[in-house]
Each structure stands twice: as structure tokens, then as C-alpha cells.
Scaffold this motif. Structure first.
Motif, PDB file in Angstrom:
ATOM      1  N   ALA A 614      29.640 -11.528-127.205  1.00 63.38           N
ATOM      2  CA  ALA A 614      31.087 -11.709-127.307  1.00 63.38           C
ATOM      3  C   ALA A 614      31.605 -12.609-126.188  1.00 63.38           C
ATOM      4  CB  ALA A 614      31.779 -10.346-127.254  1.00 63.38           C
ATOM      5  N   ASP A 615      31.064 -12.452-124.989  1.00 66.71           N
ATOM      6  CA  ASP A 615      31.504 -13.279-123.870  1.00 66.71           C
ATOM      7  C   ASP A 615      31.161 -14.745-124.109  1.00 66.71           C
ATOM      8  OD1 ASP A 615      32.591 -13.606-121.164  1.00 66.71           O
ATOM      9  OD2 ASP A 615      30.516 -14.095-120.612  1.00 66.71           O
ATOM     10  N   GLN A 616      29.991 -14.987-124.644  1.00 69.51           N
ATOM     11  CA  GLN A 616      29.605 -16.371-124.918  1.00 69.51           C
ATOM     12  C   GLN A 616      30.488 -17.006-125.990  1.00 69.51           C
ATOM     13  OE1 GLN A 616      27.207 -18.440-123.391  1.00 69.51           O
ATOM     14  NE2 GLN A 616      27.424 -16.793-121.897  1.00 69.51           N
ATOM     15  N   VAL A 617      30.799 -16.223-127.024  1.00 64.97           N
ATOM     16  CA  VAL A 617      31.681 -16.752-128.073  1.00 64.97           C
ATOM     17  C   VAL A 617      33.071 -17.034-127.502  1.00 64.97           C
ATOM     18  CG1 VAL A 617      32.833 -16.201-130.250  1.00 64.97           C
ATOM     19  CG2 VAL A 617      30.405 -15.661-129.945  1.00 64.97           C
ATOM     20  N   SER A 618      33.565 -16.105-126.656  1.00 63.54           N
ATOM     21  CA  SER A 618      34.891 -16.286-126.054  1.00 63.54           C
ATOM     22  C   SER A 618      34.941 -17.539-125.195  1.00 63.54           C
ATOM     23  CB  SER A 618      35.247 -15.056-125.219  1.00 63.54           C
ATOM     24  OG  SER A 618      35.320 -13.895-126.017  1.00 63.54           O
ATOM     25  N   LEU A 619      33.897 -17.743-124.393  1.00 59.24           N
ATOM     26  CA  LEU A 619      33.869 -18.931-123.543  1.00 59.24           C
ATOM     27  C   LEU A 619      33.847 -20.204-124.377  1.00 59.24           C
ATOM     28  CD1 LEU A 619      31.370 -17.795-120.736  1.00 59.24           C
ATOM     29  CD2 LEU A 619      33.849 -18.070-120.550  1.00 59.24           C
ATOM     30  N   ARG A 620      33.154 -20.167-125.513  1.00 54.18           N
ATOM     31  CA  ARG A 620      33.132 -21.335-126.382  1.00 54.18           C
ATOM     32  C   ARG A 620      34.530 -21.650-126.925  1.00 54.18           C
ATOM     33  NH1 ARG A 620      28.748 -24.290-125.243  1.00 54.18           N
ATOM     34  NH2 ARG A 620      26.831 -23.085-125.436  1.00 54.18           N
ATOM     35  N   ARG A 621      35.330 -20.579-127.099  1.00 54.56           N
ATOM     36  CA  ARG A 621      36.678 -20.764-127.630  1.00 54.56           C
ATOM     37  C   ARG A 621      37.720 -20.925-126.526  1.00 54.56           C
ATOM     38  NH1 ARG A 621      36.332 -23.042-131.784  1.00 54.56           N
ATOM     39  NH2 ARG A 621      38.517 -22.496-132.243  1.00 54.56           N
ATOM     40  N   GLY A 622      37.269 -21.064-125.257  1.00 56.73           N
ATOM     41  CA  GLY A 622      38.183 -21.303-124.156  1.00 56.73           C
ATOM     42  C   GLY A 622      38.868 -20.069-123.620  1.00 56.73           C
ATOM     43  N   VAL A 623      38.358 -18.890-123.935  1.00 55.83           N
ATOM     44  CA  VAL A 623      38.940 -17.636-123.459  1.00 55.83           C
ATOM     45  C   VAL A 623      38.022 -17.048-122.391  1.00 55.83           C
ATOM     46  CG1 VAL A 623      39.696 -15.310-124.074  1.00 55.83           C
ATOM     47  CG2 VAL A 623      40.015 -17.209-125.699  1.00 55.83           C
ATOM     48  N   ASP A 624      38.518 -16.957-121.169  1.00 54.88           N
ATOM     49  CA  ASP A 624      37.732 -16.421-120.056  1.00 54.88           C
ATOM     50  C   ASP A 624      38.233 -15.015-119.766  1.00 54.88           C
ATOM     51  OD1 ASP A 624      36.174 -15.915-117.897  1.00 54.88           O
ATOM     52  OD2 ASP A 624      36.779 -17.674-116.742  1.00 54.88           O
ATOM     53  N   ALA A 625      37.581 -14.006-120.355  1.00 48.84           N
ATOM     54  CA  ALA A 625      38.088 -12.636-120.288  1.00 48.84           C
ATOM     55  C   ALA A 625      37.595 -11.877-119.064  1.00 48.84           C
ATOM     56  CB  ALA A 625      37.662 -11.877-121.556  1.00 48.84           C
ATOM     57  N   LEU A 626      36.618 -12.406-118.349  1.00 44.49           N
ATOM     58  CA  LEU A 626      36.033 -11.678-117.228  1.00 44.49           C
ATOM     59  C   LEU A 626      36.260 -12.424-115.919  1.00 44.49           C
ATOM     60  CD1 LEU A 626      32.544 -10.726-118.773  1.00 44.49           C
ATOM     61  CD2 LEU A 626      34.591  -9.280-118.639  1.00 44.49           C
ATOM     62  N   ASP A 627      36.425 -11.661-114.827  1.00 42.13           N
ATOM     63  CA  ASP A 627      36.501 -12.309-113.523  1.00 42.13           C
ATOM     64  C   ASP A 627      35.117 -12.757-113.101  1.00 42.13           C
ATOM     65  OD1 ASP A 627      35.359 -10.187-111.410  1.00 42.13           O
ATOM     66  OD2 ASP A 627      36.477  -9.117-112.967  1.00 42.13           O
ATOM     67  N   HIS A 628      35.069 -13.628-112.116  1.00 45.57           N
ATOM     68  CA  HIS A 628      33.801 -14.236-111.726  1.00 45.57           C
ATOM     69  C   HIS A 628      32.791 -13.198-111.240  1.00 45.57           C
ATOM     70  CE1 HIS A 628      35.259 -18.222-112.389  1.00 45.57           C
ATOM     71  NE2 HIS A 628      36.207 -18.157-111.452  1.00 45.57           N
ATOM     72  N   ARG A 629      33.259 -12.251-110.401  1.00 45.34           N
ATOM     73  CA  ARG A 629      32.322 -11.263-109.859  1.00 45.34           C
ATOM     74  C   ARG A 629      31.729 -10.401-110.955  1.00 45.34           C
ATOM     75  NH1 ARG A 629      31.723  -6.094-108.126  1.00 45.34           N
ATOM     76  NH2 ARG A 629      33.705  -5.476-109.061  1.00 45.34           N
ATOM     77  N   THR A 630      32.545  -9.988-111.912  1.00 46.56           N
ATOM     78  CA  THR A 630      32.071  -9.138-112.991  1.00 46.56           C
ATOM     79  C   THR A 630      31.083  -9.876-113.875  1.00 46.56           C
ATOM     80  OG1 THR A 630      34.165  -7.909-112.991  1.00 46.56           O
ATOM     81  CG2 THR A 630      32.784  -7.740-114.954  1.00 46.56           C
ATOM     82  N   ARG A 631      31.398 -11.133-114.196  1.00 48.34           N
ATOM     83  CA  ARG A 631      30.466 -11.881-115.041  1.00 48.34           C
ATOM     84  C   ARG A 631      29.139 -12.113-114.317  1.00 48.34           C
ATOM     85  NH1 ARG A 631      33.530 -15.653-116.687  1.00 48.34           N
ATOM     86  NH2 ARG A 631      33.817 -14.900-118.823  1.00 48.34           N
ATOM     87  N   SER A 632      29.207 -12.443-113.034  1.00 45.63           N
ATOM     88  CA  SER A 632      27.966 -12.648-112.276  1.00 45.63           C
ATOM     89  C   SER A 632      27.120 -11.388-112.273  1.00 45.63           C
ATOM     90  CB  SER A 632      28.297 -13.069-110.845  1.00 45.63           C
ATOM     91  OG  SER A 632      27.114 -13.216-110.100  1.00 45.63           O
TER      92      SER A 632
END
Length: 772
Positions: A614-632
């Protein structure tokens, strides 16, 4: 895929503009982020972790050692690994498909308590008390390692900077798992395997945390310890190779990052990169391999006497063992001697009788209708063959030698062994073996009755001997090797083994030996032997020979087993393994995990894969739902744990050997780490708007803490999220404790259960005993 202990982005995520002219102090930036995290965590957290670690370790020891004296009988595969420990203590050579480390630990424990190895663990149910075996000491070794495994799981989460609830959940899933408890209370190898696997993950995480201090003493220490843990893993069972895949994948990703010319702190020169590559190759490949060889050296040094493992080794190897009866009984074979020939692998004798092959087989193929040549498991006169020379020259009393051509005469029917271009009963691609009359053998079929004696690893003109000369019988005109297998022929052949000509000469399954020479009397001078001196053999030569035998026999473990299971069944815990039963008391040990814990872990593995997707699909659509620390944290740390699960699970789908539920234990441990990580992700994540970005900290900008009400809101959120994490931790552990307690009678083997109690535990149709 490496575990990021600070929960920050990789260095590549620091903008190039954030570098100071004299180089960005990345370590200082990491320290600043850690301080922010520590302020959120609150004072005294170190002691909270220490107290929780101590309590969990104590509970792990209690759960593993509680009732370890029961049953006081041999249980399941204790017949193997207890026996091997006894052989070590007796210095008697044995053969096993697993490397020696785990068995050496059992022998060490036996030696420490003064056990002499007199009991050989022959049958499940044999009494330890009656045979005076220190079985509790043997079981204490895996119990100790099993308890420490729980501690290591907690440390893995702690070192990766997860919250206390996340650490407790991950360790609790292993602590309260019935499969981990059951497997570590018996004389089995899996406790050593799982402990070494967990240690390899912990050591690599500690090594990775020092990535900004390359080639320091601590950096080298944890690199070498990672390699040592990996070596212990593969030196216990060969499936320990999967841990190498896990760590190796993380190392490849790390090295790929080091190659990046845009990496913060400046690009590495190719020479510097070469140093990093060489260091990892030494620490994670060369040193583990040397340790792996070391355990085999210990193995060979201890096992100096002839034993049940002799038959798996070549005569040259057996000559390095004292008291080798086989070599002591070998005699030279002369022409016109009568011999019996035995297949090394199946122990069947080369046999013939008056019956003929049928005209047609079941598939419609036509045979030669010649005299049957079969494999027979018992020794009788129909196994007697006389060695004749290729020609009629005078050879009486002359020794048969390697690569010489001979004929074999079947004494009872007075016929000569022959192979020809007719398909065998079961193998259309293999040649039929039969016999023909003496007249035909020296007339029109003269070439078809010639066979070459080809001694394994033999030299030119080496003398052919009984028992000690392992050889292949090669049909001279067609160059096929005499071979047999265990599938019995139909009733027309009295269900004996098929003998045929194998076009593939190389396989070791073509090897035979002369079991006896009946024509030589017991009091013949030919049977008088001088006292043999034990010979030496280079270590690497012995090691290569043993490796070949271990891999070959491991690949042959393909027969069915009533409790074998398939990999797709393991994550859902569809079936277990019956270890031990006692009808009088209705007690049983049934190897089964904690179903609730396993289902939670398997479900969250799927959830994790869904989150990443879901995160990868969101990023492809320009939606950044997570903060940097959480995604890392989600990709690096949790991803590393997920990688460990995948590399310890999916390779089993490629295996053709027998597989059991215990093969999933390392993967289950990794899945527990994923569960703990997701507890942190779901219940303890921070909103990105209230957290200073990594780039702001890295460039030394003033942190935008703002007025006091902003800090209070942040602290309120942290407190609420931590409370949620603790509630989730309590709920998960509560249901897991319920499952653990419900199945304890099957794990510990007591108390006995009534029919109704057994039936209530057949959740997924588990094949439990005493259910009616």
C-alpha cells in the motif's frame, strides 16, 4: 534490509545541501535524533528494559526446565542424537547427515557429568532410570540454549531501539510457544540451531550500528562474532545456510550503499570499498568456514575406533580407524574362487534362480525370457558366483586385479552372468541382466559375458579383495554398471530386487563389495592376517569424503513419514508430530506450536506485506502517508526481520526430502520479531508534523520546539500511543498465554488427558492419541 537501531533514514536520505563544508558530522546528527527519541521515551527507561529482560529470562528458564525429568524414557529422535553422544564418549565412529557441533555439545555435557556412553538409545520408550543414563544433563543443554534464545530475541528488539511493549511481545511469542518449549526440552538439535540463528541476527545488528566507525575494534568484534554465530548455525544443521542468505542479503545492500558516490560524508574510493568488501568476506565467509572445518577436525579426532559408520566410508577411510573388523577380515580374491557379492547401499546379494523373466511385462514390453538375476536380502547358495578369467589361460591361484575382465559363473544353475541390449523390467532405459549357458557364454555370446572389475578410487594393478574393495561391475561391451534399487519386482520374481545395467556409471549407488569367499575355508592360511597398523589420511581428504556422503544421504531422505508435513501447512499449524505416548497413563508428547501465537504471527506477516504494498502504491500516486522515521524503520528494521523469515521459510518449497514442523522454528522466531515491530508501527508511531526532520537535525538548524503547549501536545501523543502499545501488548500476550496453557499437557507430557480433553485439543484435526 538492515536493522536500523536509531530508526532514522539511511544516510542517502540526507540532502546533499545539508553537508557542512568540512564534512557532515553524521554521528552527531544520529545522536540528536536519538536524544529526541529519549526525551519522548522518558527517564528510567533503561531500567525498565533491564527489569523486563530479567523477568523474561527467568520465565524462559522456568518454562524450559520445569518437569524436564519427565518422561524418563527415550523420546522420538532422542534415539539418534543421544546415541551419537554415546558414540562420541566411546570414540566409536558413526555416520549422520548433520554436521557435528550440536552432537558434540551433547557429548560435552555427558563428559562433564562422567557418563561413559554405555547406553545406545536403541528404542523409543527405553528406560533411562533402569539403564542409569544422566538424561537430565543431556536435556539441560538444549533447555539452556532454548531459554537463552528468548533472551536474545528481547535483545534483538532492544538493540534495534524498539519500545518496551514491542520487545516484550516479540520475546513473549517465543517464550510462550509450545513448539519452542517442546523442542528444547529433549535431546534434539533444533535448540542449538535456533539459538545460533538468533545470535547471528543480534550480532549483525550490533555490527551494523557501528557502521559509522568502520574498522574499529568493536566493529571487528561484532563482525567476527556474526561470522562465528553463522558458523555455529550451519555446523549444527545444513539448513543453517539460510542464515547466511539472510545476513548476506543485508550485507549486499549495505555494500551497494557504500558504492554510491553521492553518499553523505563523501564517496568511498574503490580502494576503501575494497577494504570493506574484504573485511566482510573474511568475517562472514572465511572465518565461518574455518570454524566449520574446526568442528569436523574435533569430530575426526574423537572418533578413532571402528563403529557403525564404517559402511558409509571408503576402505581407505576405514583404515584410519582402530579395530576395523571389515579390513581385518578381507582377503585377496583369486580366479576360480567362489564369492558372494553384496550391494553396498541396499545390502542385497547378487542372486539368481531357475525362474525366467515373463514374456511380457505389465506395460506390454517384451523380455528375453532369460533366467532371472535379482537382488536377495538373505545369504544362501543361490548367491554363489565363481570368478572366471576372460580367456581360458591358466590363472589358477592368481589374484584378481583392478580393471581386469572376468566372467561370473552361477554355481547352482551352472550359467554365466550376461547383460545385453534388452530393457530391464522396470527401467526401459536400463539393460536387462540374465544368465546363459556355458556353451553360449564361450560361443556366440562370448563378448556379452565380459565384465570389468573397477575398484573405487583404485590404482592400476591393485589387488581385488573381499569386503574392503568397493567396486563397480562394468559390462564391457555396453559400458553399463550393474545396479539395483529397493522397489520389489512382482510375484513372478518372488518380490526380489531388480538388477539392471545403469548407463550412468558415476553414481555411488552402483557400488558393490564381495561379502565373503565361501570357497576359502576358515582355517585356510589365506585368512590368517597380520596385525594391522592404523593408517593416516589427510584431514581435507577425509572431510571431502564425509561431505559427499552426508550430502548424498541427505538427498535420499525422500521416503514418506506418517508425521511429515509440507511447508504450506507450517504457518497455519495444520499438524504436528507425535513424540511419545504412554497408554497406561494416557500421557503423550505431541510436538505442536501455540496455535494462537502462530496465527497472530502469520496474520501480521501478511499485514506487513500489505502495508509495504500500500505504501508503494501511495508513493506512486504522490501520497506520502508516513513520516521519514517510521518509513525507515518499516523498511529497514522490520524489513530485515521479514527477510529473515522469508529466507528461512521459502527455500523449503524447493526441497524434496522429508520435512517436519520443526523446520519452521527459525522462521517462526523471525515472524515474532515482525510482530513486535508492527506493534511499534501501529501503536507507537509519531505524526510527522510534530517531529523535527532528519535533515533539520543533520544541518544543525534550531529545532522548532515552539512554545510549551507544543511540547505538551507531543508528550500527550507519546503517552497515548505508549498506552495503546501496552494495551496491545497485554491483549496479545493474554490470548497467547491462554493457548500456551491449554496445550501444555501435550508439550510437557503430563498430566494424562481424558478422551473429551483430547478431542477438545484437536483444533485442526491434529492426529492426537487417545482421542477415543
Amino acid at each position: 534490509m538492515s536493522s536500523d537501531p536509531q530508526g532514522t533514514l539511511r544516510q542517502r536520505n540526507v540532502p546533499a545541501s545539508s553537508k557542512k563544508k568540512n564534512g557532515t558530522p553524521v554521528d552527531a546528527a544520529l545522536d540528536e535524533v536519538a536524544k529526541v527519541k529519549d526525551r519522548v521515551k522518558g527517564p528510567g527507561s533503561e531500567w525498565e528494559y533491564r527489569i523486563a529482560f530479567t523477568i523474561i529470562t527467568i520465565l524462559a528458564f522456568v518454562s524450559r526446565f520445569w518437569g524436564i525429568t519427565h518422561p524418563n524414557e527415550v523420546v522420538f529422535d532422542e534415539v539418534h542424537f543421544g546415541k551419537f553422544a554415546s558414540y562420541y564418549l566411546e570414540k566409536t565412529y558413526f555416520f549422520d547427515v548433520h554436521p557435528p557441533l550440536g552432537k558434540l555439545l551433547f557429548a560435552l555435557m555427558g563428559w562433564l557429568v562422567g557418563y561413559d556412553g554405555h547406553f545406545h538409545f536403541e528404542n523409543i520408550g527405553d528406560s533411562y532410570i533402569a539403564n542409569k543414563v544422566p538424561y537430565v544433563a543431556f536435556r539441560a543443554m538444549p533447555a539452556l540454549l532454548g531459554a537463552l534464545t528468548v533472551s536474545v530475541v528481547f535483545l534483538i528488539m532492544w538493540e534495534s531501539a524498539y519500545s518496551l511493549p514491542a520487545c516484550i511481545v516479540a520475546a513473549g511469542l517465543v517464550l510462550l510457544d509450545n513448539a519452542h518449549i517442546g523442542q528444547t526440552r529433549l535431546i534434539l538439535l533444533d535448540a542449538t540451531l535456533v539459538f545460533a540463528m538468533a545470535c547471528s541476527l543480534l550480532c549483525y545488528i550490533k555490527f551494523y550500528k557501528l557502521r559509522h566507525e568502520p574498522f574499529s575494534r568493536k566493529w571487528w568484534k561484532w563482525l567476527i562474532l556474526t561470522g562465528f554465530a553463522l558458523s555455529c548455525d550451519i555446523s549444527t544443521k545444513y539448513v543453517g545456510l539460510f542464515a547466511f542468505v539472510t545476513i548476506g542479503s543485508a550485507v549486499v545492500i549495505d555494500l551497494w550503499d557504500l558504492l554510491d558516490v553521492k553518499r553523505p560524508g563523501g564517496a568511498l574510493s574503490l580502494q576503501e570499498f575494497g577494504y570493506h568488501f574484504a573485511a566482510r568476506a573474511v568475517g562472514l565467509i572465511i572465518i565461518p568456514f574455518l570454524f566449520y572445518l574446526f568442528w569436523f577436525q574435533v569430530h575426526f579426532s574423537i572418533l578413532t575406533r571402528s563403529g557403525p559408520g564404517d559402511d558409509f566410508m571408503t576402505p581407505e577411510f576405514q583404515e584410519t580407524l582402530a579395530d576395523n573388523v571389515m579390513l581385518a577380515n578381507s582377503i585377496n580374491i583369486d580366479y576360480y574362487d567362489t564369492i558372494t557379492i553384496q550391494h553396498k547401499e541396499t545390502k542385497a546379494y547378487l542372486h539368481s534362480h531357475d525362474a525366467k523373466y515373463p514374456l511380457r511385462y505389465d506395460d506390454g514390453r517384451v523380455s528375453s525370457q532369460g533366467q532371472q538375476v535379482t537382488g536377495y536380502p538373505y545369504n544362501d547358495t543361490n548367491n554363489y558366483w565363481q570368478v572366471l578369467p576372460a580367456n581360458n589361460e591358466e590363472t589358477m591361484g592368481r589374484h584378481v586385479k583392478n580393471h581386469e575382465l572376468v566372467r561370473l559363473r552361477h554355481l547352482v544353475t551352472d550359467t554365466i552372468l550376461l547383460s545385453h541390449d534388452v530393457a530391464s523390467p522396470y527401467y526401459p532405459t536400463n539393460q536387462e541382466f540374465t544368465t546363459v549357458s556355458v556353451a553360449d557364454a564361450f560361443g556366440p555370446r562370448v563378448n556379452d559375458t565380459l565384465f570389468e572389475i573397477r575398484i573405487e578410487h583404485g590404482k592400476q594393478n591393485q589387488e581385488f579383495k573381499s569386503v574392503s574393495s568397493h567396486f563397480k561391475l562394468i559390462h564391457n561391451p555396453s559400458k553399463v554398471a550393474m545396479w539395483t534399487h529397493t522397489k520389489p519386482l512382482p510375484e513372478w520374481a518372488h518380490k526380489q530386487q531388480e538388477i539392471n545395467g545403469n548407463k550412468q556409471i558415476a553414481p555411488s549407488s552402483n557400488v558393490w563389495l564381495v561379502d565373503d569367499v565361501p570357497s576359502v575355508p576358515a582355517d585356510s592360511p589365506r585368512r590368517v592376517k597380520e596385525e594391522r597398523k592404523v593408517k593416516t589420511m589427510p584431514f581435507l581428504k577425509k572431510w571431502f569424503e564425509l561431505q559427499r556422503a552426508m550430502f548424498w544421504h541427505n538427498s535420499k531422505l525422500t521416503s514418506s513419514h506418517p508425521y511429515a508435513s509440507q511447508p504450506y501447512q507450517w504457518p497455519f499449524l495444520l499438524r504436528g508430530v507425535s513424540f511419545w505416548t504412554q497408554s497406561e497413563t494416557r500421557q503423550q508428547i505431541y510436538f505442536l506450536g501455540n496455535p494462537i501465537g502462530w496465527w497472530i504471527a502469520s496474520s501480521l506477516l501478511a499485514v506487513y506485506a500489505g502495508i509495504i504494498g500500500a505504501d508503494q502504491v501511495s508513493l506512486r500516486r504522490g501520497v506520502d502517508a508516513l513520516d521519514h522515521r517510521t518509513r525507515s524503520r518499516l523498511y529497514n528494521s522490520t524489513g530485515f526481520f521479514f527477510l529473515a523469515w522469508a529466507t528461512h521459510y521459502f527455500p523449503f518449497f524447493l526441497m524434496g526430502r522429508q520435512l517436519f514442523l520443526h523446520h519452521y522454528l527459525p522462521a517462526h522466531l523471525a515472524s515474532a520479531l515482525v510482530v513486535g515491530s508492527l506493534v511499534e508501527f501501529v501503536f507507537n508511531a509519531e505524526p510527522s508534523a510534530e517531529e523535527p526532520s532528519y535533515s533539520e537535525v543533520a544541518v544543525g538548524k534550531k529545532q522548532r520546539v515552539g512554545p510549551r503547549r507544543h511540547i505538551s501536545a507531543r508528550e500527550r501523543f507519546a503517552g497515548q500511543s505508549m498506552l495503546s502499545a501496552w494495551i496491545a501488548c497485554a491483549v496479545i500476550l493474554a490470548v497467547v498465554v491462554a493457548g500456551w496453557y491449554f496445550f501444555l499437557p501435550l508439550t510437557y507430557g503430563y498430566p494424562g488427558l481424558s478422551v473429551d480433553q483430547v478431542v477438545r485439543r484437536k483444533w485442526l484435526g491434529y492426529d492426537l492419541h487417545f482421542a477415543k
